[in-house]
Design a protein around this motif. Sequence first.
Motif, PDB file in Angstrom:
ATOM      1  N   ARG A 126       0.925  -1.066  -0.156  1.00 22.09           N
ATOM      2  CA  ARG A 126      -0.069   0.129  -0.051  1.00 22.09           C
ATOM      3  C   ARG A 126       0.968   1.066   0.144  1.00 22.09           C
ATOM      4  NH1 ARG A 126      -3.885   0.891   4.933  1.00 22.09           N
ATOM      5  NH2 ARG A 126      -1.964   1.003   6.023  1.00 22.09           N
ATOM      6  N   THR A 163      -4.303  10.315  -1.650  1.00 19.21           N
ATOM      7  CA  THR A 163      -4.768   9.275  -2.161  1.00 19.21           C
ATOM      8  C   THR A 163      -3.991   8.004  -1.531  1.00 19.21           C
ATOM      9  OG1 THR A 163      -5.619   7.864  -4.326  1.00 19.21           O
ATOM     10  CG2 THR A 163      -3.538   9.149  -4.403  1.00 19.21           C
ATOM     11  N   THR A 164      -4.559   6.981  -1.861  1.00 16.68           N
ATOM     12  CA  THR A 164      -3.976   5.672  -1.088  1.00 16.68           C
ATOM     13  C   THR A 164      -4.442   4.489  -2.374  1.00 16.68           C
ATOM     14  OG1 THR A 164      -4.511   6.311   1.038  1.00 16.68           O
ATOM     15  CG2 THR A 164      -3.935   3.762   0.448  1.00 16.68           C
ATOM     16  N   ILE A 165      -3.024   3.987  -2.605  1.00 18.06           N
ATOM     17  CA  ILE A 165      -3.225   2.777  -3.432  1.00 18.06           C
ATOM     18  C   ILE A 165      -2.833   1.539  -2.801  1.00 18.06           C
ATOM     19  CG2 ILE A 165      -2.231   1.735  -5.726  1.00 18.06           C
ATOM     20  CD1 ILE A 165      -1.614   4.564  -6.441  1.00 18.06           C
ATOM     21  N   GLU A 166      -3.781   0.359  -2.934  1.00 16.00           N
ATOM     22  CA  GLU A 166      -3.418  -0.550  -2.280  1.00 16.00           C
ATOM     23  C   GLU A 166      -3.688  -2.011  -3.301  1.00 16.00           C
ATOM     24  OE1 GLU A 166      -4.955  -3.244   1.781  1.00 16.00           O
ATOM     25  OE2 GLU A 166      -5.623  -1.280   1.209  1.00 16.00           O
ATOM     26  N   LEU A 212      -6.285  -4.558  -7.369  1.00 12.99           N
ATOM     27  CA  LEU A 212      -6.474  -3.289  -6.824  1.00 12.99           C
ATOM     28  C   LEU A 212      -7.488  -3.422  -5.638  1.00 12.99           C
ATOM     29  CD1 LEU A 212      -6.617  -0.588  -9.738  1.00 12.99           C
ATOM     30  CD2 LEU A 212      -4.974  -0.872  -7.662  1.00 12.99           C
ATOM     31  N   GLN A 249      -7.598  -0.447  -3.410  1.00 15.06           N
ATOM     32  CA  GLN A 249      -7.723   1.009  -3.338  1.00 15.06           C
ATOM     33  C   GLN A 249      -7.090   1.710  -4.603  1.00 15.06           C
ATOM     34  OE1 GLN A 249      -7.766   2.901   0.663  1.00 15.06           O
ATOM     35  NE2 GLN A 249      -7.218   1.143   1.602  1.00 15.06           N
ATOM     36  N   ALA A 266      -5.192  -5.227 -11.496  1.00 12.64           N
ATOM     37  CA  ALA A 266      -4.210  -4.204 -11.282  1.00 12.64           C
ATOM     38  C   ALA A 266      -3.130  -4.758 -12.502  1.00 12.64           C
ATOM     39  CB  ALA A 266      -3.395  -4.471 -10.032  1.00 12.64           C
TER      40      ALA A 266
END
Length: 255
Positions: free
Chosen positions: A191, A197-200, A210, A212, A218
């Motif tokens: 993450r 923003t947050t990408i997880e 994906l 988040q 992904a």
Amino acid sequence: MNLKSVLKICIVFALLLGAVLFSNQKEQEEDQVAQMTKELLVLDKENVDGLTIETDSGAVVLRKEEGRWRIIEPLALDASLGAVQGVLANLERAHLKKFLLLEEGEETERLTEYGLLPPKVRVIVQVEGAVLDTIDYGNSPLNVYVYVKKASENRVGMTELYRRTGVDKTLREMREKRALVFEKSAVTEWRIAAQTTTIEVARAADGWRLKQPSIGPADAGQVDSVLSHLGSTSMTFVDDTPASLAPFGLDSPAM
């Protein structure tokens, strides 16, 4: 045979006996020296579990714990496996080209002259919890070879200068510099949290997905690129014991 003749024969015999004994002693010394002009240190690198490197910058003490090298002094840090392997390789591959005999009573004077008292660099090698040997490196008269002495031998040898350079390492050079040490194949989730923003992303049976800021498949190439960058990022250390993270902007990080 008169007494004078007997004395002459005894003198000649004594001279011959002395010459033979001297010759045998010289041959034994030459044989002993020949046997010692090979490897600087005979060791199995896999069995080495301790190193201490002492230089003008101070001492760095390393221990191998559960198969992993750690620095325990002057700070508790992860050690660079590549740096440790480099030091061990220079110890294992060093060959002594020449030995200089230390005459009794001249040890202090000679060792000082050779730069071995005190040494320029000292390396203590530990195998299975016990000290195997201590190697001192001294001056390099012609910048080609360097004087070297093992604690286990009362002799001074010479080896290539670059072998001293290969073990003359500071804390900065021996520590792990990668920000994260991991195997990409072992990562199951990561993450990245930024201020906006947050990408997880998580590994699933059908590949990376994906979680988040949205849910869905992904891009495998992008995921691999992120992991590669994380695994190869090196750090330059400015403060090992900061009183506050604020001066570095890390009390509230941007990412």
